[in-house]
Structure formats: C-alpha cells, structure tokens
Write a protein that holds these residues in place. Structure first.
Motif, PDB file in Angstrom:
ATOM      1  N   UNK A  93      48.195  34.404  33.532  1.00  0.00           N
ATOM      2  CA  UNK A  93      47.184  34.840  32.566  1.00  0.00           C
ATOM      3  C   UNK A  93      45.830  34.186  32.844  1.00  0.00           C
ATOM      4  N   UNK A  94      45.905  32.931  33.194  1.00  0.00           N
ATOM      5  CA  UNK A  94      44.681  32.170  33.459  1.00  0.00           C
ATOM      6  C   UNK A  94      43.927  32.777  34.642  1.00  0.00           C
ATOM      7  N   UNK A 138      39.859  36.771  36.882  1.00  0.00           N
ATOM      8  CA  UNK A 138      39.679  37.987  37.699  1.00  0.00           C
ATOM      9  C   UNK A 138      38.987  39.081  36.878  1.00  0.00           C
ATOM     10  N   UNK A 139      39.379  39.177  35.612  1.00  0.00           N
ATOM     11  CA  UNK A 139      38.776  40.206  34.766  1.00  0.00           C
ATOM     12  C   UNK A 139      37.298  39.956  34.541  1.00  0.00           C
ATOM     13  N   UNK A 140      36.925  38.707  34.642  1.00  0.00           N
ATOM     14  CA  UNK A 140      35.504  38.382  34.495  1.00  0.00           C
ATOM     15  C   UNK A 140      34.763  38.553  35.812  1.00  0.00           C
ATOM     16  N   UNK A 141      35.333  39.323  36.714  1.00  0.00           N
ATOM     17  CA  UNK A 141      34.695  39.681  37.995  1.00  0.00           C
ATOM     18  C   UNK A 141      34.499  38.483  38.921  1.00  0.00           C
ATOM     19  N   UNK A 142      35.298  37.477  38.713  1.00  0.00           N
ATOM     20  CA  UNK A 142      35.258  36.380  39.669  1.00  0.00           C
ATOM     21  C   UNK A 142      36.177  36.755  40.824  1.00  0.00           C
ATOM     22  N   UNK A 143      35.653  36.622  42.032  1.00  0.00           N
ATOM     23  CA  UNK A 143      36.508  36.920  43.178  1.00  0.00           C
ATOM     24  C   UNK A 143      36.925  35.615  43.810  1.00  0.00           C
TER      25      UNK A 143
END
Lengths: 647, 426
Positions: free
Chosen positions: B234-235, B240-245
């Motif tokens: 989940x973490x 990832x959902x916050x567009x961090x690659x």
C-alpha cells in the motif's frame, strides 16, 4: 647514481630487442647464470617462489643492483639473433578464428581422436585453402609469401627515423663490439639521460616487463611492434641501429597501457557488441527484460541454445574449435562444471588435448600460430561463460609459455614441453596449493568448534574433510542460497563422510551465527585492495559474522589473486539465468512469478558474484601462508614478478 | 477472589467458549498467520466475549478485566509468536480501564459537584485529584510535562481508583444505587464502542501509513524490500499513485518466497520491480536509496521482529548508510522488552521447505551413531532487528525514532496489563 644510469639507458633498447626470444627479466633473479645461452636455457620454474610455498612473502631484490648485473647478459645476446628463421615474424596480424585448426577435420566422436591424429596432421595444410573459410585462404598464403617485401619497408622506415632523430646513434652501426657500444652509448647519450626523470626511467623499466607480457599475449599493437622491431634487427643485423629514444618512449607508453588490466567488454557499447556477435560461435539470445543497472554485462537466456550446440558438436568442421575445448565450453554453458578450480583444470586439460593434436603449418612459427589458436579457443569459452579469474591466470600462463618456447625445439619437443608445463601448473598452483591451504587451515580448527561455510568451496571442503580425518570434533553449518543451492551438494558429501552438519538458508545466517565460532569461505578471486570476489552471498555471510564477532577466514589459492581492484559488485559481475529466480525447484505452490515472467515491469536479476569488503575478512589462507587482507597486494606483486621471471 | 473466579467461570456463555476454543485451535495449528489477521480476529473475539459477558453489580470493570485476562492468557499461550494477540488483549484491557476511569471520574465529578455544599471537608482532595488525573489522561496529549505533573498525584489517584473500583459497590450502594444498571450498561457499551474503533483502526491503519508515502519516496529512487507485507504494498502504491516513478528491488525471501507474491502484486500494480536473490542483497544495497519493510512486531525498545533475513538487510543497509524504514500498524506495537528475541520470539518452521524429506537418506547412516542426528536443518521464521539498525518507524501516527517507541507504546497500554499471566489464587 650516474654510473648506474649509464648502462641502463643503453641496455634498455637491447633488452627490448631481445625481448621476443629470451626473458631478460629473468636475469634479475639469477643475474649471472645465463650470460651466454639465455634463449635456450631451461625454464626457471623450479626456482620460482611458489616452489617453496610455505615461505613467507619474499622481499624483492633491489632493482639497481640487478640492472647493473644484467649488463654482461646483453653482451652475450646478439649472436642469438641470427638463429631464428625469418618466417617467425610473418604473423603480424593475429588471425583469431579462421586460423589453421586440426579440429576442422576432427571426427565426430571424441574417443577416436587419438587414432585420427596421425592421419589428420598433414591434412589441414593441404586442404586449407579449399576447406577453410575465405579468411583463412586469404590470410595464410600472405603470411608465407609476402614476407620479404613486407619486412623491408619497415626496416627502411625505422632506419630513417633513427637517422633523422638521432644522428649520434649511428656510430653504433656496424660490427662494433657490444662492450664499446655500451661505453660510447653511455657517453653520447649523456644529455638525453638528464632529460628522463627518475620516474620516467622507472616507467620504462616497468613497461619493458609489461611489453614482454603483452607480447606473449600475442594480442594487439605491442605484439606487432616487437615483431617489427625484431625483424628490423634480423634484416640488417650487421648494421643494427638502436631505435631512437623517442620511438622507444612512445612504444613504452603503449606497452604501459597494456600493462594495466585490460578493460572488460562493456555490453552497453552497441557497436562492440555487434562486432562480437558476428564472430560468435555460440549465438545466445538476450533476455527480454534487462536490468537497467547491468546493461554493461551480457544477459543471456540461459541454455536455450544448448541442444543446438550439442548437435553442432557432430558437425564441427564448420567451426574452428577443437572438440575437447568445445565440449568443455558446453559444459560451462550447461553449468556442469563450476567453481574456479574445476573450470580452470577442465580448460587446461582441454588445451592439453588440443595441443597434443596440434601441428604447426609449415610456413608459420609454432608459437605464433598456437597463440592465435588458443586465442580463438578462449574467445569461444568466453562466449559460453565469462572467464573466471582463475582461468584468466591460467590462460596468461599458457600464453606466456607458448610465446617463450625456444625456437630451437622441434615441434614435438615444444609440444611435450608445453604439456608438461601445463601439468606442472595444475599440480603446483592448484593441487599442491590446496594441500598447503588445508595444512594451514586445519590448525585453525579446534575441538568443539562450530564452523560455518557458505555454498560449496572445494578448498573449504578439503579442509573440513581433513579436519574430520584428523579426528577433530566439530560441527559444520552449511549456509546455502538460491538459485544454485550448491550447499546441498557439499552437505551430501560431508554427511556421507560422517561430518555432522547443520543446513540453513542464507536468510537464517544471523539466527545461526550466534553459535558459530569460525567462518570458512572460499573465493573466486582476491583483488588487490583486499576485497574478496566470490559467490554471491559470501559478503552477506561475512558481514553477519563480522557483526557477531566471528572470525572470517577466506581460503584462496594464490594463482587466483588479481591485481584488479573493485569497490562494489555491480561494475564487474556475471549474470546467471534469470529464469532460475522465478522457478522454485520442487515447490509448485510458490511459483508465483512463472505466469508473469513476460510482464515488462518485472525484471529478474541473478547475480553470480559479489564483493566482500576487506574489513570483514579476518584472514586469508593462501599457499603462501596466512595473511591479512592488507597483504594481498604484496602477494599480487610477487606473483607478477614470478610470472615474468619464469615466463 | 475465588468466588469471583467461579462467578466469571459461570458467566462466560457457552457459545463464547466455543468461539474461544475455535480460535485457540486455529492459533495453535498456525491456521491463522500474520499479525494483521490475528489482531483483527482477536479483537473481534474479545468484542463478542465482552458483549456476552454478564457483569456483576459490583466491580464490573474488575470482572471484565479478569475475564479478558483469562482468555488472553490462553490465547498468548497458544501461540507465543503471534505477539499481536497479546497486544490486542492488552489493548482491550486498557480500553476497559480507561472507560472505567472516565465513567468513575464522571460519577465522582458529579458526586463532588453534588456534595460541594454539604460534605466539602469530607474528601475533597482525593476527588479533586482523581478528577484532575482523569481529565489529564483523557484530554491532554502525553508529554514530559504531563508525566512530571502526574507524579505526586498519581498515587493518590490510583488509591482513589482502587478504592472506587474495588469497593465501588459499597459507595455506589450508599450513594448512587439508582443508576447502577445504567452505568453497567454504559461501561459495556462504551468498551464495545471503543473496541469497534480499534478494529476499524486495524483495518485502516495501512491507509494512514500509506498517506505518508509521498513524504518519503521521491522520483528515481531505488527501494529495497523483503517479505510480503500488505502495508508495504500500500505504501509503495500510494507513492506510485502520486506519479512518483521509482523502482523496487524485492528480495525473494527464501524459503517461503514471500518476495515472489509481493513482486507479483507490485508488477500487477505497474511498479518497476526487480526480483533478486536474498544473497544478492549486499551486492545491490549500494545502489539502493531506502529499505522499506514491514514488521511482524515492534518491541518496546524499538527492536523489530521481522521476517527472516531482515537482520542481514539491516546490517547491509547500515554498512552503506541506507535508511532502514519499518512500517508498523498500531496492532504491531508490543509493550514488552525482548529478551533473547532471536530464539525466544522465534519459530522454527518445517525443514521440508529447505530439504525434501528423505533427500539425504541415501547417504546418512542411521545404523551407527551416538544417537544425536548427523544432520540438522534450521528454518527460523523470524529475525530480530535491534533498534540501532532501524532508522525510522512509520506508524499511523507518523514517523518515530526507535528510541521513542516505548513512549508511543505507553499510550496504548496500561502498565498493569503487561503481564497477562494471572497470579495463582490462594
């Protein structure tokens, strides 16, 4: 200082001139013993330091002294220049694969290789033009017939260079005695000497030695250069002009570059990879999802071509690899042979077999042609699996020996010489070294010890078995890791011998480490900065042992020491089969990754080696004795010297 | 006391007995594993036990605590490794105590307010102290200040509390006999309410932890993890959902290969995942920016009971100065200080995960020998990571240092419940 300098500057070019025939550096170890017959003197390997392998690390002899004492040797050398035949220097361009090879005509089965040998040996020479590749056809006749015109221009250019740059050297031209040459040379070059700084001179000396090593390697510029230089002397040995200092200098420069460890092939260099692929015998397919961090290493789909290659064994005339070597390569590829020592011995034995059946083509010198052939074998073996450092060391040895074969020997004598040398290497550097290591290490096993080892190291296994035979009471903890699970094999062998064992996975190391009293580890290589290059996971075990205050003892034969340095496990490594990660052997319920192996987000990384920092290592047991990791560079330096002396 | 025991013994309804026994069996047979699942089930079990517990008129909280402790003792004895069970039992006990205190404070407060006029000189100090202490614990956030202020009044408050809980019957009989029914109902109701909140918390704690992901994961980071933890998934996915690659290295965690399941999940969610062998951890850690792992339990000293192999990872991370971050929900916080946790808080799993049965039977000689087997196979399930190797704990209340964990834990548990074993009754 000046009297010392004087002879050296004169000697330098001469040592280089002679370089191809006889090892001038040998004179440093045995200064006066070979003043007249150095080229054909027996190899000095009996005197090599590894002979008295239990002795502590030697203190190198002082350099200045030996340089002085090598003076008379150069006086004795010129006559020997007359003896070698001219065609010896014909092979200026090394022909890597397309060169002559008895295996082209090998029969399919290995069993009847011997009876074929006689029948085959004359064959290749006649049929080469027709049966071989176009490359062979074009290259070999050239070597035979175009030689005189090829040599002449070179000698001309060299002479012209000499006359342009160093008018004062021309006084040496003619049948002057070497003694007078020394004297006059020393005098006439006085201003020149002052230009060269001490460091430079030292560099020159180093470079000379390196030049020899590189020349023996038979690859690249250095080889050709020495060939040229020598042929110049051949042509007009009456009026030999010492090559100019300047030319010498940049020659040395190049050789010095050779001296540094050869950079490995970087597989992120697309053009070079393409070139390599064209030459390759083993066509491996690359892995789909490559790990970004390891672009510089080859990542192949493992063993996919194995059946095809096995099939090709029966139609070997299309390639240039000897069947014995081919077989060994396939076994590397299949993973049948693993472990530095085993791979090294298998390779040397395959080389022996191929040398036994080898016969030099009439117009080519044996040592040049054989070196080219060995090179082609090696490039094939690299395609199968990257060389281990132990193999690299053995290859260097073989090449040195081939290059140093006295020209006076007949072919059969030379072959016998080589075979016995290789046998000697196997016995002395591997088998005897292991015995010495075992003798040392057993003293470190006490009753009631709990010894931990990782994976399956041949040296450690011998130690444990020997300690068991001695009746010591101890227990062995075998730490194992996926995907190879080599520890299981060791476990099986030890349990069969009655050694009591505990078997754990690498994750449980920190659980079991509290009860362990010693850690014995094997190594693939020990690098000059004291780091231990070994099977992946060794670093983890050493780290946990270090954290728990358990001494870590690394067992490694000295021939595996290498002058390279490495700080992390990423720059230089070997990648195994990625599918081995996703396949969990015998456990169907945990094979979660099988069905998504093609997903582009998933990468599988199967590292083969890792690097253990030297501060985790308490002691390295080698055939020279038990040393701290900080003393590794000393051993490396001694080894290199030994190679050059005995080479 | 003996009478009370008999009383509680009879009071537990047969169906809760069955429930408890069923859960005990599952724990013993390792049918339920994983701290989250056990925590949730324990809380639900205790909730049903509380709701079906018939309470005596006097000393209700004491009876309830006693009943829960009795069950808790059985549960923790069934599986000493699932620390979460004990945590939840202690948590529920703490809830009961807190609810009781707040009810008592309310009643005493009401009482003192009532009696302000007539019996002002009677017992004003005690009641005021109790009220103040109760107000502090309930209203004010914990701080050093509070602790210091609590020091003098604590004994008095405890005495008052003891007085009110043990001999509550007498005083209640005298003063507030009328609303005792409503009060007993209220205690039970309040406790169940709070336990429900607890269950809710356990279910959603990973969301709260995941919310903090963006503060810790940045672009182009390389993250290493080991073991399969839902919280970690989940973490990472929250980041990832916050567009961090970023890319994730997953150590496979042999011999249970939880890393494979984790990798599968991460790949399905579109994260760049690389699976490595456990042995390659040291080789790869030099290129890793952060190690993020889940825990099995977090001890009061800040040490972590974690899937086997994590000690190695933590050591490697320390060597390369890579932050070692542990994600832990509230149910994983254990108020105990570990002693020899590598052995005592560990569990040895079946050797068949490492070697097949009979695999070496051909080369082992069973006939001779001294009786001690030639071959041992050790397959521990957990590892202990000492607090000095942990850089940060991320719980649902935020990030904490290992040295602060004892204080965080002190908020959730009361000191009386640390030992669940009841003293043998004389």
């Amino acid at each position: 200082m000046d009297p010392r300098r004087a002879p050296r500057t004169v000697i330098d070019p001469k040592v280089r001139q002679v370089g191809f025939f006889a090892p001038p550096d040998r004179s440093q170890s045995v200064p006066l013993s070979q003043s007249s017959n150095s080229p054909s003197s027996p190899p000095l390997s009996d005197l090599s330091p590894s002979g008295n392998s239990l002795s502590p690390v030697m203190i190198p002899p002082p350099r200045h002294l030996s340089d002085l004492s090598s003076l008379p040797i150069t006086a004795g050398l010129p006559p020997t220049r007359l003896s070698p035949p001219v065609h010896r220097f014909s092979g200026e361009s090394v022909v890597p694969i397309g060169s002559y090879n008895p295996s082209e005509f090998a029969s399919p089965s290995v069993g009847d290789l011997f009876e074929d040998k006689n029948a085959r040996s004359p064959g290749p020479r006649r049929s080469r033009g027709g049966g071989g590749s176009a490359k062979i056809a074009s290259s070999l006749p050239a070597g035979g017939f175009e030689l005189p015109p090829e040599v002449k221009p070179k000698s001309l250019t060299t002479v012209s260079v000499v006359s342009n740059l160093r008018p004062n050297v021309t006084e040496k031209v003619g049948e002057k005695s070497i003694e007078s040459q020394d004297g006059s040379g020393a005098n006439s070059k006085q201003p020149l000497k002052e230009k060269t700084s001490k460091a430079e001179r030292r560099a020159l000396q180093e470079a000379q030695r390196a030049a020899k090593a590189a020349a023996k390697g038979g690859n690249g510029v250095a080889n050709i250069k020495t060939g040229k230089a020598n042929s110049v002397q051949k042509k007009d040995n009456a009026s030999v002009a010492a090559p100019s200092e300047k030319r010498l200098a940049d020659h040395k420069d190049k050789d010095r570059k050779k001296d540094a460890p050869h950079p490995r092939m970087q597989f992120d260099d697309a053009t070079r990879v393409e070139k390599a692929k064209k030459r390759a015998i083993v066509k491996q397919t690359e892995v789909r999802n490559r790990v970004e961090l390891f672009r510089h290493l080859p990542q192949y789909e493992h063993g996919t071509k194995l059946p095809h290659l096995e099939y090709k064994f029966f139609s070997l005339n299309s390639n240039s690899v000897h069947p014995a070597v081919y077989k060994v390569g396939l076994r590397y590829l299949a993973g049948d042979i693993s472990g530095g020592n085993a791979r090294c011995i298998a390779m040397l034995q395959a080389f022996q077999e191929s040398i036994m059946e080898y016969s030099a083509p009439p117009e080519r010198a044996l040592n040049r042609d054989l070196t080219a052939k060995i090179n082609s074998y090696i490039s094939y073996l690299i395609e199968c699996r990257p060389l281990s450092i132990s193999m690299g060391s053995a290859i260097k040895f073989v090449k040195t020996r081939i290059a140093n074969l006295p020209l006076t020997l007949s072919e059969s004598e030379a072959k016998a010489n080589l075979l016995s040398e290789i046998n000697h290497f196997i016995n002395e550097k591997i088998i005897l070294a292991d015995k010495v290591i075992v003798r040392h290490a057993v003293t470190k096993v006490r009753d009631g010890d709990i010894l931990l080892t990782y994976g399956s190291s041949s040296a450690v296994e011998m130690i444990l078995l020997h300690a068991h035979e001695l009746g010591k009471q101890f227990r062995v903890v075998i730490v194992d890791s996926r995907p190879k699970l080599e520890g299981r094999l060791l476990l099986r062998r030890l349990v069969a011998k009655g050694v009591s064992c505990t078997y754990v996975h690498i994750n449980a190391t920190s659980y079991i480490m509290h009860e362990v009293t010693r850690v014995f580890l094997g190594a693939s290589s020990v690098l000059a900065n004291g780091t231990v290059y070994s099977r992946v996971g060794t670093a983890c075990v050493a780290m946990v042992a270090n954290a728990c205050g358990v001494p870590v003892i690394v067992c490694c034969e000295a021939y595996k020491f290498h002058e390279r340095v490495q700080l992390d496990s990423i720059c230089c490594n070997e990648l195994g089969d990625p599918d081995a990660i996703s396949k969990v052997h015998g456990r169907k319920e945990v094979n979660h990754l099988m069905d998504i192996a093609d997903n582009e987000n998933l990468q599988l990384l199967n590292l083969t080696y890792d690097v253990t920092p030297s501060d985790y290592v308490s002691m390295i047991i080698t055939d020279y004795g038990m040393i701290p990791p900080t003393s590794v560079p000393v051993i490396v330096r001694e080894l290199r010297k030994e190679q050059i002396w005995s080479g | 006391m003996t009478a009370l025991l008999q009383l509680t013994g009879t009071v537990i309804m047969p169906d809760t007995h069955a429930l408890v026994n069923d859960f005990l069996n599952k724990l013993k047979k390792r049918k339920i594993e994983g701290s989250k699942a056990t925590a949730k089930l324990t809380a639900e079990l205790l909730r049903s036990v509380i709701s079906q517990q018939r309470l005596p008129n006097t000393n209700q909280a004491g009876a309830l605590i006693h009943a829960i402790k009795a069950i808790g003792e059985q549960l923790t004895a069934a599986n000493h490794v699932e620390v979460a069970v004990g945590n939840i039992v202690r948590r529920v006990l703490h809830i009961i105590r807190e609810e009781d205190v707040s009810l008592t404070t309310a009643s005493i407060g009401g009482l003192s307010l009532q009696g302000l006029s007539d019996d002002e000189e009677d017992n004003p100090l005690v009641s005021a102290a109790v009220a103040a202490a109760a107000a502090r614990t309930t209203l004010r956030p914990p701080s050093l200040q509070t602790l210091l202020e609590d020091m003098p009044s604590h004994s008095a408050a405890a005495a008052a509390l003891h007085h009110s809980s043990s001999s509550a019957g007498d005083s209640e009989d005298k003063t507030k006999s009328t609303d005792k029914n409503s009060r007993s109902r209220k205690l039970k109701h309040n406790v169940i309410e709070t336990v429900n909140e607890l269950i809710q918390d356990i279910a959603t704690c990973h969301e709260q932890i995941a919310e903090q992901a963006v503060e810790h994961i940045h672009h182009n980071e390389v993250i290493l993890t080991l073991g399969s933890s839902g919280t970690v998934i989940e973490f990472l996915c929250a980041a990832k959902e916050k567009k961090r690659s970023f890319r994730v290295f997953v150590a496979e965690g042999a011999p249970r290969y939880q890393g494979h399941t984790l990798a599968k999940e991460l790949v399905a969610r579109g994260l760049q995942t690389t699976v490595i062998t456990d042995s390659a951890v040291f080789a790869m850690i030099s290129r890793v920016n952060m190690v993020i792992v889940g825990a099995h339990a977090v001890m009061a000293n800040g040490g972590v009971i974690a899937p086997v192999g994590l000690n190695m990872v933590a050591l490697a991370a320390q060597r390369h100065s890579v932050p070692f971050v542990v994600l832990a929900g509230i149910h994983k916080l254990c108020p105990l200080y570990p002693h020899n946790p590598e052995v005592l808080l560990n569990e040895l799993k079946s050797p068949s995960e490492l070697l097949d049965f009979g695999e070496l039977s051909d080369c082992m000689d069973f006939g001779i020998g001294t009786g001690s087997p030639l071959l041992h196979v050790v397959n521990p399930a957990f590892d202990y990571v000492p607090p000095k190797l942990v850089s940060l704990f991320i719980t649902d209340t935020g990030g904490h240092n290992p040295s602060y964990m004892y204080r965080l834990i002190a908020d959730y548990y009361s000191a009386d419940d640390l030992v669940l074993q009841q003293r043998p009754t004389s």
